[in-house]
Write a protein that holds these residues in place. Structure first.
Motif, PDB file in Angstrom:
ATOM      1  N   THR A   1       0.918  -1.180   0.001  1.00 60.45           N
ATOM      2  CA  THR A   1      -0.091   0.017  -0.105  1.00 60.45           C
ATOM      3  C   THR A   1       1.017   1.286   0.097  1.00 60.45           C
ATOM      4  O   THR A   1       2.112   1.223   0.732  1.00 60.45           O
ATOM      5  CB  THR A   1      -1.011  -0.073   1.308  1.00 60.45           C
ATOM      6  OG1 THR A   1      -0.072  -0.340   2.566  1.00 60.45           O
ATOM      7  CG2 THR A   1      -2.056  -1.031   1.253  1.00 60.45           C
ATOM      8  N   LEU A   2       0.380   2.123  -0.802  1.00 60.74           N
ATOM      9  CA  LEU A   2       1.234   3.449  -0.765  1.00 60.74           C
ATOM     10  C   LEU A   2      -0.062   4.587  -0.230  1.00 60.74           C
ATOM     11  O   LEU A   2      -0.833   4.824  -0.801  1.00 60.74           O
ATOM     12  CB  LEU A   2       1.682   3.752  -2.147  1.00 60.74           C
ATOM     13  CG  LEU A   2       2.026   5.306  -2.552  1.00 60.74           C
ATOM     14  CD1 LEU A   2       3.329   5.470  -1.895  1.00 60.74           C
ATOM     15  CD2 LEU A   2       2.021   5.448  -4.175  1.00 60.74           C
ATOM     16  N   ALA A   3       0.623   5.463   0.860  1.00 60.36           N
ATOM     17  CA  ALA A   3      -0.401   6.341   1.254  1.00 60.36           C
ATOM     18  C   ALA A   3       0.398   7.761   0.815  1.00 60.36           C
ATOM     19  O   ALA A   3       1.713   7.956   1.225  1.00 60.36           O
ATOM     20  CB  ALA A   3      -0.653   6.441   2.651  1.00 60.36           C
ATOM     21  N   THR A   4      -0.389   8.626   0.288  1.00 63.34           N
ATOM     22  CA  THR A   4      -0.075   9.799  -0.211  1.00 63.34           C
ATOM     23  C   THR A   4      -0.972  10.935   0.513  1.00 63.34           C
ATOM     24  O   THR A   4      -2.080  10.702   0.837  1.00 63.34           O
ATOM     25  CB  THR A   4      -0.004  10.271  -1.421  1.00 63.34           C
ATOM     26  OG1 THR A   4      -0.858   9.608  -2.278  1.00 63.34           O
ATOM     27  CG2 THR A   4       1.275   9.264  -2.033  1.00 63.34           C
ATOM     28  N   ALA A   5      -0.752  12.074   0.361  1.00 64.68           N
ATOM     29  CA  ALA A   5      -1.534  13.373   0.723  1.00 64.68           C
ATOM     30  C   ALA A   5      -1.470  14.315  -0.282  1.00 64.68           C
ATOM     31  O   ALA A   5      -0.501  14.561  -0.860  1.00 64.68           O
ATOM     32  CB  ALA A   5      -1.261  13.865   2.056  1.00 64.68           C
ATOM     33  N   ASP A   6      -2.657  15.073  -0.738  1.00 62.29           N
ATOM     34  CA  ASP A   6      -2.636  16.229  -1.644  1.00 62.29           C
ATOM     35  C   ASP A   6      -2.079  17.405  -0.824  1.00 62.29           C
ATOM     36  O   ASP A   6      -1.848  17.487   0.234  1.00 62.29           O
ATOM     37  CB  ASP A   6      -4.012  16.328  -2.196  1.00 62.29           C
ATOM     38  CG  ASP A   6      -5.067  16.783  -1.145  1.00 62.29           C
ATOM     39  OD1 ASP A   6      -4.708  17.094   0.067  1.00 62.29           O
ATOM     40  OD2 ASP A   6      -6.214  16.622  -1.545  1.00 62.29           O
ATOM     41  N   ALA A   7      -2.215  18.685  -1.348  1.00 61.17           N
ATOM     42  CA  ALA A   7      -1.859  20.109  -0.819  1.00 61.17           C
ATOM     43  C   ALA A   7      -2.574  20.355   0.388  1.00 61.17           C
ATOM     44  O   ALA A   7      -1.948  21.075   1.277  1.00 61.17           O
ATOM     45  CB  ALA A   7      -1.535  20.759  -1.770  1.00 61.17           C
ATOM     46  N   ALA A   8      -3.669  19.844   0.503  1.00 59.04           N
ATOM     47  CA  ALA A   8      -4.596  20.242   1.617  1.00 59.04           C
ATOM     48  C   ALA A   8      -4.281  19.282   2.633  1.00 59.04           C
ATOM     49  O   ALA A   8      -4.963  19.624   3.847  1.00 59.04           O
ATOM     50  CB  ALA A   8      -5.968  20.542   1.159  1.00 59.04           C
ATOM     51  N   GLY A   9      -3.477  18.211   2.547  1.00 55.09           N
ATOM     52  CA  GLY A   9      -3.308  17.215   3.877  1.00 55.09           C
ATOM     53  C   GLY A   9      -4.512  15.910   3.553  1.00 55.09           C
ATOM     54  O   GLY A   9      -4.370  15.214   4.479  1.00 55.09           O
ATOM     55  N   ASP A  10      -5.269  16.030   2.574  1.00 47.81           N
ATOM     56  CA  ASP A  10      -6.207  14.979   2.348  1.00 47.81           C
ATOM     57  C   ASP A  10      -5.560  13.846   2.039  1.00 47.81           C
ATOM     58  O   ASP A  10      -4.949  13.831   1.117  1.00 47.81           O
ATOM     59  CB  ASP A  10      -7.558  15.256   1.524  1.00 47.81           C
ATOM     60  CG  ASP A  10      -8.213  16.429   2.084  1.00 47.81           C
ATOM     61  OD1 ASP A  10      -8.281  16.335   3.424  1.00 47.81           O
ATOM     62  OD2 ASP A  10      -8.893  17.082   1.253  1.00 47.81           O
ATOM     63  N   PRO A  11      -5.612  12.741   2.645  1.00 50.40           N
ATOM     64  CA  PRO A  11      -4.815  11.421   2.222  1.00 50.40           C
ATOM     65  C   PRO A  11      -5.465  10.394   1.204  1.00 50.40           C
ATOM     66  O   PRO A  11      -6.773  10.326   0.960  1.00 50.40           O
ATOM     67  CB  PRO A  11      -4.851  10.567   3.613  1.00 50.40           C
ATOM     68  CG  PRO A  11      -6.183  10.739   4.308  1.00 50.40           C
ATOM     69  CD  PRO A  11      -6.436  12.316   4.009  1.00 50.40           C
ATOM     70  N   SER A  12      -4.631   9.827   0.562  1.00 51.39           N
ATOM     71  CA  SER A  12      -5.163   8.568  -0.297  1.00 51.39           C
ATOM     72  C   SER A  12      -4.448   7.481  -0.069  1.00 51.39           C
ATOM     73  O   SER A  12      -3.080   7.512   0.286  1.00 51.39           O
ATOM     74  CB  SER A  12      -4.978   9.227  -1.715  1.00 51.39           C
ATOM     75  OG  SER A  12      -5.627  10.385  -2.118  1.00 51.39           O
TER      76      SER A  12
END
Length: 249
Positions: free
Chosen positions: A85-96
């Protein structure tokens, strides 16, 4: 593994609808929920004998141990042990979070790849930090990795793609990852064309294909125990060297 809390907010589902009021719930909804909870409670984990892990004998750095654990997972029959699994976050901090394949693990870090324009690619461009997670149920082991991510150059990214299968090249040639798809028929036509091109041009260029390398700052090894005496060995990098610490389970 911790349970996730239940959310009681009034968020709207996709499409603009609202959650049904209690009076709108069908009569058998409670039965379905009860059956689902009973299913979850009835599932068992780690009923087979699990390997022992002595953290005192672990290497000074995490990479050799990671490579050994992945090899042992494969030898134990874990399907696709290189998926993670790879977890990232956008500029606002919302995770994916999503599941993808590990391409390599070396002194530079843990390697994976995607299109720059995909959701993960856009998020890594905005916030170049990520976490990886591996879980190998047959041996009761997890590995969690966190650190900074850098994008490799075009030549190294292309070399990564051409080392893979024709199917991987065909999928990359389809492109448009994470964009809205009009229909499955549209995908089938694009896929057929991409497969034909991949067979015809095994070195067909895919400019958006990007190899990413996560340079670890923290790597945790978790060995499950049937009596819940789990062993957690955490590596932290700082001051030019790795430090090890045990964590309460």
């Amino acid at each position: 593994m911790a349970e996730h809390p239940t959310h009681h907010d009034a968020a709207r589902p996709a499409g603009g609808g609202t959650r049904p009021a209690d009076s709108d719930v069908r009569p058998d909804a409670d039965d379905d929920a009860r059956a689902f909870r009973e299913l979850l409670r009835g599932l068992r984990v780690w009923e087979a004998e699990l390997p022992a892990f002595d953290p005192a004998r672990a290497p000074a750095e995490p990479l050799p141990l990671f490579r050994r654990w992945l090899r042992e997972a494969a030898e134990a029959g874990v399907p696709e042990p290189h998926t993670m699994t790879l977890a990232t976050a956008d500029a606002a901090g919302d995770p994916s979070v999503r599941t993808l394949m590990l391409h390599d693990a070396d002194e530079r870090g843990w390697h994976f790849a995607s299109h720059r324009g995909s959701r993960k690619g856009r998020e890594l461009a905005a916030r170049p930090r990520a976490a990886l997670g591996f879980y190998w149920a047959a041996v009761g082991r997890q590995v969690r990795i966190r650190g900074t991510v850098t994008a490799a150059g075009p030549e190294e990214s292309a070399a990564d793609l051409y080392r893979r299968s024709p199917g991987a090249l065909a999928a990359a040639l389809v492109g448009r990852q994470s964009e809205v798809l009009g229909s499955t028929g549209e995908l089938a036509r694009a896929s057929d064309a991409a497969w034909e091109r991949a067979r015809r041009e095994p070195d067909a260029p895919v400019p958006s294909w990007t190899l990413y390398v996560l340079r670890a700052e923290e790597v945790e090894f978790f060995q499950g125990d049937a009596r819940r005496r789990h062993v957690r060995l955490n590596y932290r990098y700082g001051g030019g060297c790795w430090r090890r610490e045990l964590l309460w389970p």
